[in-house]
Every structure is written in structure tokens, then in C-alpha cells.
Design an enzyme around this catalytic site. Structure first.
Site, PDB file in Angstrom:
ATOM      1  N   PHE A 144      12.522  30.778  17.485  1.00  0.00           N
ATOM      2  CA  PHE A 144      13.907  30.651  17.051  1.00  0.00           C
ATOM      3  C   PHE A 144      14.432  32.001  16.611  1.00  0.00           C
ATOM      4  O   PHE A 144      13.674  32.905  16.275  1.00  0.00           O
ATOM      5  CB  PHE A 144      14.005  29.685  15.854  1.00  0.00           C
ATOM      6  N   CYS A 149       7.345  10.355  -4.155  1.00  0.00           N
ATOM      7  CA  CYS A 149       7.701  11.313  -3.089  1.00  0.00           C
ATOM      8  C   CYS A 149       8.954  10.922  -2.322  1.00  0.00           C
ATOM      9  O   CYS A 149       9.818  11.770  -2.077  1.00  0.00           O
ATOM     10  CB  CYS A 149       6.565  11.457  -2.071  1.00  0.00           C
ATOM     11  N   CYS A 190       4.086   6.753  -3.891  1.00  0.00           N
ATOM     12  CA  CYS A 190       4.811   7.600  -2.931  1.00  0.00           C
ATOM     13  C   CYS A 190       6.036   6.900  -2.333  1.00  0.00           C
ATOM     14  O   CYS A 190       7.160   7.382  -2.479  1.00  0.00           O
ATOM     15  CB  CYS A 190       3.836   8.080  -1.863  1.00  0.00           C
ATOM     16  N   LEU A 241       0.850  -1.192   0.000  1.00  0.00           N
ATOM     17  CA  LEU A 241       0.000   0.000   0.000  1.00  0.00           C
ATOM     18  C   LEU A 241       0.890   1.248   0.000  1.00  0.00           C
ATOM     19  O   LEU A 241       2.095   1.162   0.198  1.00  0.00           O
ATOM     20  CB  LEU A 241      -0.913  -0.028   1.229  1.00  0.00           C
ATOM     21  N   HIS A 246       7.822   0.178   2.144  1.00  0.00           N
ATOM     22  CA  HIS A 246       6.734  -0.721   1.736  1.00  0.00           C
ATOM     23  C   HIS A 246       6.134  -1.421   2.948  1.00  0.00           C
ATOM     24  O   HIS A 246       4.918  -1.535   3.100  1.00  0.00           O
ATOM     25  CB  HIS A 246       7.263  -1.810   0.791  1.00  0.00           C
TER      26      HIS A 246
HETATM   27  C1  COM Z   1       3.276   7.687   2.201  1.00  0.00           C
HETATM   28  C2  COM Z   1       2.189   6.949   1.538  1.00  0.00           C
HETATM   29  S1  COM Z   1       4.855   7.312   1.518  1.00  0.00           S
HETATM   30  S2  COM Z   1       0.742   7.174   2.377  1.00  0.00           S
HETATM   31  O1  COM Z   1       0.237   8.511   2.080  1.00  0.00           O
HETATM   32  O2  COM Z   1       1.016   7.078   3.842  1.00  0.00           O
HETATM   33  O3  COM Z   1      -0.213   6.172   2.002  1.00  0.00           O
END
Ligand code: COM
Length: 538
Positions: A518, A91, A86, A82, A143
Site C-alpha cells: 500500500f 473485548c 470477551c 462460551l 453468544h
Molecule cells: C471471542 C471469544 S469473543 S473466544 O476467544 O473465541 O472464545
């Protein structure tokens, strides 16, 4: 309909440490079949409130919300994990590369100074392949946490490593049918969230060895050499981010873009001062940027040797030699896979949705990269959650085409609300607070300086960054904020919320009342310097 198949993991605890290697086994041998985590009828015999097709950020977060609200969900994904693109190819590696770019930039600034080695002469190059391979070695951890968290902590039902096919539109029973892993699953609603694929420009040569995009450059069989000279095609976020990375490693980079840099259609509310700061900083770091330039051909025999492009005004043609071409030319939503549903699409194939994420077909929702707007995890997550809330009867809207945004060069570049130009079109008394201030050359200003840029002030005057606040001088409301430097992007999540959601708008006076924690020329301090009486530019 075939016999149900796959590995049933319902009720079996798989420790986090085992998930990464397990996912790798499935990636290497997809024929191992589906991974099935479905509650048996004696545990839950309700119809699914929604099936999420696609388990990326949209499908995963939507599923989590729906589950948390007491609904029953199923998420199906073609990959054995899942989280979607990303953690796998978008990402997460992009953040690795951008962090490398930032560190390399600093290594050059600090070369031979203080405790730092002679970077330029000793280590002229950083290996793109080594950084890429470092990401690939650790990808299993990303993963693994997705599957572990979704199962053990969020109680999601899922089928992974399986294609999903919509086989029944809502019939008299109001249920949709989706086939996966040899079974038909029924649901009251569908949420489509399978994302997009990178788009190549329509020129010859895109299949040559050495032509890559953000996904294919991760394939060790496809990018199996250390590039030395790169041409990036595109002028938006991906082109800027990857181009900055390649250049920072010492791989000499040229960017070819039709529009000006950062003026591509996918980027909105881009302030011209900010845009120029980003472009000029990239040029100072040696990136060769040609706007108003369209590619004619990617040249080479078997492998790429150059790119021929045309100046769009003079129509003159030029060729840039290179051994790698990076395509940062956008993505196309995978909506054709749902053609049988007869959904309304825009000209680019995005699925059109209303503010609740519902498509033109009742009961069918779409999210993430399938709908118009930024192709970003933040939109994916929020659109998935919005669909889930509405499915569970909680009316919720999301302005998915109007958003704050962010990119990396070797800097963090972040903005929210209106650009100064947009503000001036809508308001007659616009006031700005800026660093460096108008009339002071960049080279003479060590400001803004703060977390992450102290040594720019000591050793790289003029490289500290840019800070800007755009205010309506009459109502004193903050209309937009822009920042290029370090350490502020997280704050922008909250600043964005304040300026858009604070009842009646968030004023410069309220910003001045915020405690700054800061030493930096952050927004509270600068507003405090200015807001005693009538607002004036600073
Ligand atoms: C993040 C993937 S790398 S999710 O948005 O957490 O599903």
C-alpha cells in the site's frame, strides 16, 4: 450429590440463529438450569484428559486444541454461553466503543468539510447509551456463534449455566473430581480458567449510582442516564480506552491516575515517545489528565456528584464534579474459588504457573486472567492452547509475562519488542527510524500517512500518528517497533513473530526486502530508505 439435571442437547442440532435467543432466555432466567452437551458412554467412555473450568477464550481454545489432538475434554462455565467475558462485556463492547471513538474523532476533523455536516454545532453529543444499547441488541449473535461453533464444528463437550466445584484432588487413581449439574466428572487434569473480576479502589463511594466499570456500564438498570461529565480513575489500558470513548462522544472526561498514563504496572515495553504521543493526542482532544493523583473519595448522596483526589507530591486535595465515575483500576483473579487445591499464588492472587501453564500442583493448569501478565484475549487463547498441548504430551512453552501489546485511544496504539529506552540499556549502538523524525515538529509533519489517515494529512496536519523502529546498529536486528495511527495493528502480529521467532533475529535489511502493498510509510519502505550501508537514524 443431587440428581443430574439440566437440558440435554447432545445429538440435537440447534441452528445458529436459534442460539442467540436461547442464550438470552437463560440469561434472563438462570434457574432454567444447566445446558448439557455430554457424550453418552456408548459414544465415548474414556476418562476426560482435562476438565476446563471456565469456557472463556482460554478454556474454549484449550478445549478445541485438546479435542483436535484426539483427547477428551469437558468445559464447564457458569454462564449459558462460551467465550467468557470477551463477547459478553469486555473485548467486543470495548472494540465497539473504540470504533465509535475513532469515527467521532474523524467526524469532528471533517465537520463542515467536503460532504460532511457541521458536526460540532449540529450533533454536539453522541449517545453513550445508544451505542451501548446497540451492542446489547446484537450481543446474542456473539453468544450464539460461540456455542454453535464449539458444539457443531469443534465437537466439544460442555456444561453451561452451571457452577463447577472441585470436589476431589487427584486420588490414587490419579483423577480429579469436579461437580457440576448434579454430577461428578472425573479427569486426569484440571485447567482453571474462570478469569478475574474488576477491582474497585479502596475509597468511600464506590457503590454510588453512576459509578461504573466496563461490566456494570452495560447494565441498563445501572447506567440508566446519559452521562455528561465523567471522571475515569486509572491510567492503564482500560482507563485510556474508555476515557477516549467518553470524551469522543462529547461527555467531558477527566482521568485521575497515580502513575503517568501508560506507566501502570500492567503495561510493559512502553516507549516514551509513543507514550507522550498518545497522552498529548488525548489532551488535544480535550481530556483532562492528572497523573500523580490518588482518589480520596467518590462523593455524592445516592448518586455520584464528584471525585476528591490528592496530589501525591503536595498532598493538596481537589474535587472534580461529575455525574459518572468509570473505574479502570484493574482486576483481581478469582483464584480464591480454588483455595482447597493449595496452589501457589502471587501477592495479587494470580495463580503461579510455569511456561507450560502448570501450577504448583501436578496435573492442575491455569490460564487466561488467572495467571500473571496482560489481561488479554491473546494471552488467554494462547495459554489455554499451551496447557492443552502439554496435557496431550506435546511439550510447549509460552512466555505469558512478556508480550507485544495494543490499545486504543481514538487511534490504534501497538508495540512489540523493546522500547528505545530499554534497547539503549542493553545495546551500545541503537539506531532509530521515526516518523515524524526528530527535530521536526508534529504540526509540520503529515507523516506517517496511509490507510485511515489520509484526511489527517489533508485537514489535520500533525495528527497523522507516530511510527518508530528500534534497531541494533551492530547486528542490524530489529529490537522493537512502535506505531500510533491506523491500519497497521494486524501487521504487528506478524512483525512480532518475525522479530522474535526468526532464527537469529529479523534484520532491518530483511524488513527492507518485504514487499509493501500500500501507499504508506510502513516499515518496509522506511527500512528500505535507510539500509543501503551503515545504519543511521532517520
Ligand atoms: C471471542 C471469544 S469473543 S473466544 O476467544 O473465541 O472464545
Amino acid at each position: 450429590m443431587t440428581e443430574p439435571f439440566g437440558t440435554d442437547i447432545w445429538g440435537k442440532f440447534i441452528p445458529l440463529a436459534e442460539w442467540g435467543p436461547l442464550v438470552d432466555e437463560y440469561l434472563q432466567d438462570p434457574a432454567k438450569g444447566p445446558i448439557v452437551n455430554i457424550a453418552p458412554p456408548e459414544v465415548d467412555d474414556r476418562e476426560y484428559d482435562a476438565i476446563f473450568i471456565g469456557g472463556g477464550a482460554a478454556g474454549r481454545f484449550g478445549s478445541a486444541f485438546l479435542r483436535a489432538r484426539g483427547g477428551r475434554q469437558l468445559v464447564i462455565d457458569k454462564w449459558p454461553f462460551l467465550g467468557g467475558s470477551c463477547p459478553h462485556e469486555a473485548c467486543v463492547p470495548h472494540h465497539v466503543f473504540s470504533e465509535a471513538a475513532r469515527m467521532l474523532d474523524y467526524a469532528r476533523l471533517m465537520s463542515n468539510k467536503y460532504w460532511c455536516e457541521d458536526y460540532e454545532n449540529v450533533k454536539k453529543r453522541a449517545s453513550i447509551l445508544a451505542i451501548r444499547d446497540g451492542f446489547l441488541r446484537s450481543r446474542g449473535a456473539a453468544h450464539g456463534i460461540m456455542n454453535f461453533q464449539s458444539k457443531e464444528q469443534l465437537n466439544m463437550e460442555y456444561v453451561l449455566n452451571a457452577e463447577a466445584k472441585v470436589v476431589e484432588a487427584a486420588g490414587p487413581d490419579g483423577l480429579f473430581g469436579v461437580e457440576a449439574a448434579g454430577r461428578i466428572f472425573k479427569a486426569k487434569n484440571l485447567v482453571l480458567a474462570i478469569g478475574a473480576r474488576p477491582t474497585a479502589p479502596d475509597v468511600p463511594g464506590t457503590g454510588l449510582k453512576g459509578v461504573v466499570n466496563f461490566a456494570t456500564m452495560l447494565d441498563p438498570e445501572w447506567l440508566d442516564f446519559e452521562p455528561n461529565r465523567c471522571v475515569v480513575i486509572g491510567g492503564g489500558k482500560t482507563a485510556i480506552e474508555y476515557g477516549s470513548f467518553f470524551q469522543a462522544t462529547g461527555c467531558s472526561t477527566t482521568i485521575l491516575t497515580r502513575s503517568q498514563l501508560m506507566r501502570t504496572k500492567g503495561l510493559i515495553h512502553v516507549d516514551e515517545d509513543m507514550r507522550l504521543w498518545v497522552e498529548n493526542a488525548m489532551k488535544r482532544r480535550g481530556i483532562d489528565i492528572h497523573d500523580n493523583s490518588e482518589p480520596v473519595s467518590i462523593d455524592g448522596v445516592d448518586r455520584v456528584s464528584g471525585v476528591t483526589y490528592r496530589d501525591m507530591t503536595t498532598h493538596e486535595q481537589f474535587t472534580v464534579e461529575c455525574d459518572m465515575v468509570f473505574l479502570g483500576t484493574g482486576e483481581t483473579p478469582l483464584s480464591d474459588q480454588f483455595a482447597t487445591l493449595g496452589l501457589d499464588l502471587d501477592a495479587k492472587g494470580h495463580i503461579l504457573v510455569d511456561k507450560t501453564m502448570q501450577t504448583s500442583v501436578p496435573g492442575v493448569y491455569a490460564c487466561g486472567d488467572m495467571i500473571p501478565g496482560a489481561r488479554e484475549m491473546f494471552k488467554a487463547r494462547k495459554s489455554g492452547v499451551t496447557a492443552a498441548r502439554n496435557i496431550m504430551g506435546e511439550y510447549t512453552e509460552y512466555e505469558h509475562e512478556n508480550y507485544p501489546d495494543f490499545l486504543h485511544s481514538t487511534y490504534e496504539v501497538v508495540w512489540t519488542g523493546l522500547s528505545e529506552e530499554e534497547a539503549r540499556q542493553q545495546y551500545s549502538n541503537v539506531v532509530t527510524i521515526k516518523l515524524p523524525p526528530d527535530g521536526v515538529s508534529r504540526e509540520d509533519s503529515a507523516l506517517p500517512v496511509g490507510d485511515g489517515s489520509m484526511f489527517f494529512a489533508l485537514e489535520g496536519m500533525g495528527e497523522a500518528g507516530l511510527l518508530k523502529s528500534v534497531i541494533d546498529g551492530d547486528s542490524r536486528k530489529i529490537l522493537g517497533l512502535q506505531f500510533v495511527a491506523f491500519g497497521v495493528r494486524n501487521a504487528f502480529q506478524y512483525l512480532d513473530y518475525l522479530i522474535h521467532k526468526w532464527p537469529g533475529g529479523f534484520t532491518a535489511d530483511q524488513m527492507a526486502d518485504v514487499n509493501e502493498l500500500f501507499l504508506n510509510e510502513g516499515y518496509p519502505q522506511l527500512h528500505r530508505l535507510r539500509v543501503g550501508g551503515a545504519l543511521r537514524d532517520l
